[in-house]
Design a protein around this motif. Structure first.
Motif, PDB file in Angstrom:
ATOM      1  N   PRO A  73      43.465 -45.077 -34.033  1.00  0.00           N
ATOM      2  CA  PRO A  73      42.917 -46.208 -33.291  1.00  0.00           C
ATOM      3  C   PRO A  73      42.881 -46.079 -31.796  1.00  0.00           C
ATOM      4  CG  PRO A  73      45.194 -46.460 -33.609  1.00  0.00           C
ATOM      5  CD  PRO A  73      44.860 -45.083 -34.075  1.00  0.00           C
ATOM      6  N   GLY A  74      42.377 -47.085 -31.239  1.00  0.00           N
ATOM      7  CA  GLY A  74      42.373 -47.498 -29.831  1.00  0.00           C
ATOM      8  C   GLY A  74      42.016 -46.368 -28.954  1.00  0.00           C
ATOM      9  N   ASN A 132      37.611 -51.999 -33.205  1.00  0.00           N
ATOM     10  CA  ASN A 132      38.954 -51.722 -32.687  1.00  0.00           C
ATOM     11  C   ASN A 132      39.913 -52.855 -33.043  1.00  0.00           C
ATOM     12  OD1 ASN A 132      41.129 -50.782 -31.265  1.00  0.00           O
ATOM     13  ND2 ASN A 132      40.126 -50.758 -29.266  1.00  0.00           N
TER      14      ASN A 132
HETATM   15  P1  AMP Z   1      45.736 -52.862 -27.030  1.00  0.00           P
HETATM   16  O1  AMP Z   1      44.354 -53.256 -26.667  1.00  0.00           O
HETATM   17  O2  AMP Z   1      46.420 -52.101 -25.944  1.00  0.00           O
HETATM   18  O3  AMP Z   1      46.591 -53.949 -27.582  1.00  0.00           O
HETATM   19  O4  AMP Z   1      45.556 -51.820 -28.193  1.00  0.00           O
HETATM   20  C1  AMP Z   1      45.940 -52.084 -29.505  1.00  0.00           C
HETATM   21  C2  AMP Z   1      45.938 -50.808 -30.248  1.00  0.00           C
HETATM   22  O5  AMP Z   1      46.438 -50.926 -31.575  1.00  0.00           O
HETATM   23  C3  AMP Z   1      44.547 -50.266 -30.367  1.00  0.00           C
HETATM   24  O6  AMP Z   1      44.609 -48.922 -30.031  1.00  0.00           O
HETATM   25  C4  AMP Z   1      44.223 -50.453 -31.819  1.00  0.00           C
HETATM   26  O7  AMP Z   1      43.242 -49.560 -32.243  1.00  0.00           O
HETATM   27  C5  AMP Z   1      45.574 -50.255 -32.471  1.00  0.00           C
HETATM   28  N1  AMP Z   1      45.613 -50.884 -33.785  1.00  0.00           N
HETATM   29  C6  AMP Z   1      45.603 -52.192 -34.029  1.00  0.00           C
HETATM   30  N2  AMP Z   1      45.561 -52.442 -35.355  1.00  0.00           N
HETATM   31  C7  AMP Z   1      45.566 -51.247 -35.989  1.00  0.00           C
HETATM   32  C8  AMP Z   1      45.517 -50.843 -37.362  1.00  0.00           C
HETATM   33  N3  AMP Z   1      45.458 -51.717 -38.361  1.00  0.00           N
HETATM   34  N4  AMP Z   1      45.518 -49.535 -37.619  1.00  0.00           N
HETATM   35  C9  AMP Z   1      45.573 -48.661 -36.633  1.00  0.00           C
HETATM   36  N5  AMP Z   1      45.610 -48.973 -35.321  1.00  0.00           N
HETATM   37  C10 AMP Z   1      45.608 -50.251 -34.985  1.00  0.00           C
END
Ligand code: AMP
Ligand code: MG
Length: 332
Positions: free
Chosen positions: A226-227, A61
Motif C-alpha cells: 500500500p500507500g 488507497n
Molecule cells: P496515511 O495516509 O499516511 O495514513 O497512509 C495510510 C497507509 O496505510 C497507506 O499507505 C495505505 O495504503 C495503508 N493501508 C491502509 N489500509 C490498508 C490495508 N487494508 N492493506 C494494506 N495497506 C493499507
C-alpha cells in the motif's frame, strides 16, 4: 477560516465537541504521536468518503482505522492471530499498524474494496481520548492533500486542507514525526509495507523473519501493498539527495534561485547564497524534524533542496524511505 481549538490534554472539553462532530459524520484533524490525522467515523462510509474528497486521495488507497485498544481491534478482523496479539501487547499504544483480514463490519471504502483492514492504536493521549469519546474506530490518514508532506503541526493541516476539515485539534508538534510502521499479517510471512519508527528487527524478535516490501504501486492499482505510490511525502521544492561533501561547489554552483543544503552531522563550507541547515547524525531526531523542516523551506519559498544521503544501516530505513519518495520525479 478553519476552526483550530487548542487542546491541553485528554480532559480538555474540546474533545467532547470533536467527538460530537465525528459522530455526526464530520471531519476532525487531531494529533497522534506520528503525524496529524484526518479523522472520520470509520464505520460511516459517507464520512470516510469525505476524507478521500478532502485529501484528493485515490479510491485505490485504503485508510487506517485507529482504535483505543486491542479488544476494539479484534472486533474489526475475521482472524486475530497469536502474532497480532503479541505485537499489540508489546507495541500498542504506539506507531505500529497491523494489516489483518477484515470482518464484515469494516466498510468497503475503508479497505479500498480489498479483503484486509489496517489497524493501529495511537499513543497520543488526545488521540486515545478522542477515539474513546467518539465510541467508534476512527479512519485517520495523514491530514494533508494526497502526495504532499504530512503535517506535524496544526498549522500544516490548516494550510493543506483549509475549509475541507470541520475542526482541527491543536496539540502542539507531533513527536515521532514520521508515519507508523505498517506490518502486513494478512497472508503468508509478515511483511513490512511501510518502514516507520519501529524497526523490523524489533518486530522479528517477536514474530521471526519479516519481509520488507520494496516495490512501488502503479497508478490505478489497489494499494494492497500500500500507500506506496513512488512519489509521496513530497515538498513543493525540488529535493535532491547528494553524497556528503562531494563536489558541492560543482553541484550547487550551477543552481540558481533559492537553494538550501541540509547536512547530517557536520556542515561543510557552502557557496555564498546557499542556506545551510545542520541536522544531527541521529535517525530518530532527523525523523522527528524532517517534515517540519521541509514545510519551513517550502514556506520560505525555497526552490531547491540538496540533502545529504543518510547512512545505509537499518536505523535510517524509515528516513531513507521518505526521502526517496520525496525526491522521486513527479509522474507526468
Ligand atoms: P496515511 O495516509 O499516511 O495514513 O497512509 C495510510 C497507509 O496505510 C497507506 O499507505 C495505505 O495504503 C495503508 N493501508 C491502509 N489500509 C490498508 C490495508 N487494508 N492493506 C494494506 N495497506 C493499507
Ligand atoms: Mg499520508
Amino acid at each position: 477560516m478553519t476552526r483550530i481549538l487548542p487542546v491541553s490534554g485528554p480532559e480538555d472539553p474540546a474533545i467532547a465537541e470533536a467527538a460530537g462532530l465525528l459522530r455526526a459524520g464530520g471531519l476532525v484533524a487531531f494529533p497522534t504521536e506520528t503525524v496529524y490525522g484526518l479523522g472520520a467515523d470509520g464505520l460511516n462510509p459517507k464520512a470516510v468518503a469525505r476524507i478521500y474528497a478532502a485529501k484528493g486521495r485515490p479510491a485505490t488507497n485504503p485508510v487506517i482505522l485507529h482504535v483505543a485498544d486491542a479488544a476494539s481491534a479484534q472486533a474489526l478482523v475475521s482472524r486475530w492471530s497469536p502474532e497480532a496479539q503479541m505485537l499489540a501487547e508489546r507495541f500498542w499504544p504506539g506507531p505500529l499498524t497491523l494489516v489483518l483480514p477484515a470482518s464484515d463490519t469494516v466498510p468497503s471504502i475503508v479497505r479500498a474494496g480489498g479483503p484486509s483492514v489496517a489497524l493501529r492504536c495511537p499513543a497520543h493521549p488526545v488521540a486515545l481520548a478522542l477515539i474513546r469519546a467518539t465510541g467508534r474506530p476512527l479512519a485517520a490518514p495523514s491530514a494533508n492533500r494526497s502526495q504532499h508532506l504530512s503535517p506535524t503541526l496544526a498549522q500544516h493541516v490548516a494550510s493543506s486542507l483549509g475549509e475541507a476539515v470541520d475542526l482541527i485539534l491543536d496539540g502542539g508538534p507531533t513527536e515521532a514525526g514520521l508515519e507508523s510502521t505498517i506490518l502486513d499479517l494478512s497472508s503468508g510471512r509478515p511483511c513490512v509495507l511501510r518502514p516507520g519508527p519501529i524497526p523490523p528487527a524489533d518486530l522479528e524478535v517477536l514474530v521471526g523473519p519479516v519481509d520488507l516490501w520494496t516495490g512501488a504501486v502503479q497508478a490505478g492499482d489497489r494499494q494492497a501493498a500500500p500507500g506506496m505510490a513512488e512519489r509521496h511525502y513530497a515538498p513543493r521544492a525540488r529535493l535532491q539527495l547528494v553524497a556528503p561533501g562531494s563536489g558541492l561547489r560543482e553541484t550547487l554552483g550551477e543552481t540558481s534561485g533559492s537553494v538550501a543544503y541540509v547536512a547530517l552531522g557536520t556542515l561543510p563550507p557552502l557557496p555564498p547564497g546557499v542556506r545551510g541547515i545542520l541536522l544531527p547524525l541521529d535517525a530518530d531526531m532527523v525523523g522527528a524534524r524532517l517534515y517540519a523542516l521541509l514545510h519551513e523551506l517550502d514556506d520560505a519559498g525555497c526552490e531547491r533542496i540538496f540533502m545529504e544521503r543518510p547512512p545505509e544501516d537499518e536505523a535510517w530505513l524509515a528516513v531513507r524511505d521518505r526521502l526517496r519518495r520525496a525526491s522521486a520525479k513527479e509522474r507526468p
